[in-house]
Design a protein around this motif. Structure first.
Motif, PDB file in Angstrom:
ATOM      1  N   GLN A 216       0.823  -1.204   0.000  1.00 57.58           N
ATOM      2  CA  GLN A 216       0.000   0.000   0.000  1.00 57.58           C
ATOM      3  C   GLN A 216       0.861   1.261   0.000  1.00 57.58           C
ATOM      4  N   ALA A 217       2.062   1.182   0.609  1.00 57.92           N
ATOM      5  CA  ALA A 217       2.940   2.353   0.665  1.00 57.92           C
ATOM      6  C   ALA A 217       3.384   2.777  -0.730  1.00 57.92           C
ATOM      7  N   GLU A 218       3.770   1.822  -1.572  1.00 51.97           N
ATOM      8  CA  GLU A 218       4.181   2.161  -2.944  1.00 51.97           C
ATOM      9  C   GLU A 218       3.022   2.746  -3.747  1.00 51.97           C
ATOM     10  N   ILE A 219       1.848   2.162  -3.562  1.00 45.81           N
ATOM     11  CA  ILE A 219       0.667   2.646  -4.289  1.00 45.81           C
ATOM     12  C   ILE A 219       0.320   4.071  -3.865  1.00 45.81           C
ATOM     13  N   PRO A 318       2.433   6.467   4.392  1.00 49.95           N
ATOM     14  CA  PRO A 318       3.230   5.366   4.928  1.00 49.95           C
ATOM     15  C   PRO A 318       4.549   5.179   4.171  1.00 49.95           C
ATOM     16  N   LEU A 319       5.603   4.848   4.912  1.00 49.24           N
ATOM     17  CA  LEU A 319       6.948   4.710   4.318  1.00 49.24           C
ATOM     18  C   LEU A 319       7.496   3.287   4.430  1.00 49.24           C
ATOM     19  N   ASN A 320       6.651   2.352   4.816  1.00 48.38           N
ATOM     20  CA  ASN A 320       7.100   0.957   4.939  1.00 48.38           C
ATOM     21  C   ASN A 320       7.078   0.283   3.554  1.00 48.38           C
ATOM     22  N   PHE A 321       7.974   0.739   2.664  1.00 48.57           N
ATOM     23  CA  PHE A 321       7.986   0.267   1.287  1.00 48.57           C
ATOM     24  C   PHE A 321       8.457  -1.193   1.223  1.00 48.57           C
ATOM     25  N   LYS A 322       7.790  -1.961   0.415  1.00 49.21           N
ATOM     26  CA  LYS A 322       8.061  -3.398   0.301  1.00 49.21           C
ATOM     27  C   LYS A 322       9.300  -3.712  -0.505  1.00 49.21           C
ATOM     28  N   ASN A 323       9.550  -2.957  -1.562  1.00 46.93           N
ATOM     29  CA  ASN A 323      10.590  -3.301  -2.520  1.00 46.93           C
ATOM     30  C   ASN A 323      11.889  -2.528  -2.315  1.00 46.93           C
TER      31      ASN A 323
END
Length: 325
Positions: A216-219, A318-323
């Motif tokens: 969701q953070a990237e989106i 949010p900054l909890n990026f997955k990639n």
């Protein structure tokens, strides 16, 4: 003593210095390819007066067996340097026969190596001319590639003329066989790449599919960038652009404010890119390259971390990026 000096004076200078010159050229070629390899591994753009270097060096032709072509070039040049200089490590006064044997053997390695490198570089020059210069003119020239081709041909000429070959017929026959083997191998290695490029030349090309998925953070970041007028200028053939998209992931890329600048790319907006290029070069004092981000009136070249994009755009989500941050 005088007769020895006379014999030495009668030896052509090219025979006395060719090995050293070949070694020096090989080291220059190694420095050239090492610089390109560092740029490739660090995902930075090589300094170049035009976009031609990036176009060529970021194309599928710059990768062989999944590895940077510059890596193989570096190994080849280092090998030539070893062949050129290694006989000098043997003392001719205490090991004369060994020194002569080493010189004779390494001369063959130098000739065959330079022949293979010249044929391979010649093919790459053909690719650069037909695939890039023919389409983009001077903007399709890769100066690092041209330099490497000049280095290879210079070593070949010096290996051929640098000593008194006893059987020139055997030399030329062996060189022809080595050249044919190199050409056949090169065509086989690049056959899949040529097929890929042929498909990419069709209008509507969108490039390599994105593999990573999005959190969701990237989106949210992609949506924020789009809503606030940010733009990512890129090209379907640009590997750094693909790296940037992979950081966002499949779902976020759909929201990304991406501007396709390649004429054959899907939904290409070349006029908009040309207008942006002028402003980018005025502000950054550097050639327009891909990807380049436009955020709040400022331009950022190269693949950007998602954290930097968030910071530079004022994103507060949010900054909890997955990639990767």
């Amino acid at each position: 003593m005088s007769s020895l000096l006379n014999r030495r004076r009668n030896v052509p200078w090219i025979h006395r210095w060719s090995r050293q010159i070949i070694g020096a050229i090989a080291l220059a070629g190694a420095a050239n390819t090492a610089y390109l390899l560092i740029n490739k591994l660090s995902k930075t753009v090589a300094v170049c007066p035009t976009n031609g270097c990036e176009r060529v060096l970021e194309s599928p032709y710059a990768t062989v067996f999944g590895l940077p072509l510059s890596l193989f070039g570096l190994l080849a040049y280092l090998g030539m340097a070893v062949f050129a200089f290694s006989p000098f490590l043997i003392n001719p006064e205490t090991n004369k026969s060994l020194r002569l044997s080493a010189e004779k053997l390494t001369w063959w390695f130098l000739f065959l190596g330079a022949t293979a490198m010249t044929v391979f570089s010649g093919y790459l020059m053909y690719i650069m001319t037909s695939q890039f210069v023919a389409k983009f003119g001077i903007e399709g020239v890769c100066y690092y590639c041209v330099a490497s081709a000049i280095f290879a041909f210079s070593m070949f000429a010096l290996a051929l003329a640098g000593r008194d070959w006893s059987d020139i017929g055997q030399l030329l026959f062996t060189g022809a066989i080595a050249g044919m083997i190199t050409l056949i191998a090169t065509l086989a290695v690049y056959a899949p790449t040529n097929a890929q490029i042929a498909g990419q030349d069709q209008p509507g090309t969108v490039g390599i599919p994105v593999v990573n998925t999005s959190s969701q953070a990237e989106i949210e970041l992609a949506k924020y960038l789009k809503q606030n007028g940010a733009k990512m200028y890129g090209a379907y053939w640009c590997s750094h652009c693909h790296d940037q998209k992979e950081l966002f992931g499949q779902e976020a890329v759909k929201e990304l404010p991406y501007i396709e600048c390649a004429e054959a790319g899907g939904t290409s907006l070349t006029d908009q890119c040309k207008q942006a290029a002028t402003r980018i070069e005025e502000q950054t004092k550097q050639p327009f390259g891909f990807p380049t981000w436009e955020i709040n009136g400022k331009f950022y070249s190269g693949t950007q971390s998602l954290t930097d994009l968030a910071k530079n755009s004022g994103y507060q989500g949010p900054l909890n990026f997955k990639n990767g941050a």
